[in-house]
Design an enzyme around this catalytic site. Structure first.
Site, short mmCIF file in Angstrom:
data_model
loop_
_atom_site.label_atom_id
_atom_site.label_comp_id
_atom_site.label_asym_id
_atom_site.label_seq_id
_atom_site.Cartn_x
_atom_site.Cartn_y
_atom_site.Cartn_z
CD GLU A 43 -21.47 46.15 -45.87
OE1 GLU A 43 -20.35 46.12 -45.35
OE2 GLU A 43 -22.53 46.03 -45.22
CE LYS A 113 -18.31 47.77 -42.33
NZ LYS A 113 -19.11 46.55 -42.57
CB CYS A 156 -22.69 48.30 -43.07
SG CYS A 156 -23.85 47.04 -42.42
#
Length: 270
Positions: A43, A113, A156
Site C-alpha cells: 500500500e 479499499k 491493509c
C-alpha cells in the site's frame, strides 16, 4: 494452477513519487532475478505523505502509478500487484486503489479499499484516512489465473474484517493479497497474528507486502512483509528493512491442507 515463486515487496516510501518508483523498480528487479513470477508491492508504494499533499498530487500519482505497473509487468513478464495508490474521484477525494496487472501490461483486477483507517492510537497518533479517501462500495474481486491460482484482493486495514476474506474464499480464492502500510504501534501486536488467522480460517496462501521504517516525524510502519502458507506457517519474512519476502506457492500444499482440514466444507452459516 502451477507451482511458482511469489515476492512480497517491502518498501520505505516517502512523499516523493520519483524516488518511490525508482525504489519499487529496484525491488521488482531483485525479485525477478530471484525467480519471482508474481510480485506484490505494498500500500502507498508510489506515495506516502500527508493527506493534503496526496490530494494535491493525486492525478499525477494515479497516472504515473498505473503506467509504472503496466510497464514493469510487461518489461519483466510478471504478474504485478500495486497494493494501493490514490485515484481521484468526482467528490474531490481519492479511492485507495489496488491494481493487479498481467504480463502483457493489461489490467486484470482492481479494488477500491472499503475499510478506512480512522483510529486514535494510544501512542498519541491519530489517523483519519477518510479525510482524503472515499471508501469503496464493492466487495473485492477474485481474479482466476490459470497459472497462479485464484487471487483475492484486499488492502491493509481490511485484514481486521474476517467477513471480507470469507467472501473471497467463498468466491474460490486460493491466494489472498494483503498489501499494507501497517503502523509500528499496532503491527508489533497484531500484524502477524491477523495474517495467520486469515490464512488458517480460509486455508489460503497470504501474500502481504508492507511498508517499513519512518516516513516522517510522526509516521512509522511495522515492516515484516510476509508470505504465509494455508496452515498458517510463515514461509518468508522481510524483517524491518526494505527488501523482499520470497516463497513458493504450491498447489499440492494447498490441496493437502484443504484435505486434512476441510473447514470450508463444514460451514453452517454461509
Amino acid at each position: 494452477m502451477k507451482s511458482y515463486l511469489a515476492a512480497a515487496v517491502q518498501m520505505n516510501s516517502q512523499p516523493d513519487l520519483e524516488k518511490n518508483l525508482a525504489q519499487a523498480e529496484d525491488l521488482i528487479d531483485l525479485a525477478v532475478r530471484q525467480g519471482a513470477e508474481l510480485v506484490c508491492l505494498p500500500e502507498n508504494f508510489s506515495f506516502l505523505g500527508d493527506e493534503q499533499a496526496k490530494l494535491d498530487q493525486a492525478e499525477t500519482i494515479a497516472q504515473r502509478s498505473e503506467k509504472f505497473l503496466k510497464t514493469m509487468a510487461q518489461r519483466y513478464q510478471i504478474t504485478l500487484l500495486g497494493g494501493g495508490f490514490p485515484v481521484p474521484s468526482e467528490t474531490g477525494k481519492v479511492y485507495n486503489t489496488a491494481l493487479l496487472v498481467g504480463s502483457s501490461g493489461e489490467e486484470l483486477s482492481r479494488y477500491e479499499k472499503v475499510h478506512l483507517f480512522d483510529v486514535n492510537l494510544p501512542d498519541g497518533n491519530t489517523y483519519q484516512e477518510s479525510k482524503a479517501v472515499l471508501a469503496g462500495m464493492r466487495l473485492p474481486p477474485v481474479y482466476p489465473s490459470k497459472e497462479l491460482g485464484h487471487l483475492g484482493l484486499s488492502v491493509c486495514y481490511d485484514v481486521r474484517f474476517p467477513e471480507l476474506y470469507r467472501h473471497l474464499s467463498q468466491m474460490g480464492a486460493e491466494v489472498l493479497f494483503v498489501p499494507a502500510a501497517f503502523t509500528a504501534y499496532t503491527g508489533k501486536d497484531h500484524w502477524q497474528v491477523l495474517l495467520q488467522a486469515r490464512a488458517i480460517e480460509n486455508t489460503c496462501y497470504v501474500i502481504a507486502p508492507a511498508q517499513t521504517g519512518k516516513h516522517n516525524a510522526m509516521r512509522q510502519s511495522h515492516g515484516h512483509a510476509v508470505i504465509i502458507d494455508p496452515w498458517g506457517i510463515i514461509l518468508s519474512d522481510a524483517g524491518d528493512q526494505p527488501g523482499i519476502a520470497l516463497a513458493a506457492i504450491e498447489p499440492a500444499r494447498l490441496e493437502q491442507v484443504r484435505r486434512q482440514m476441510p473447514s470450508l466444507n463444514h460451514r453452517v452459516f454461509v
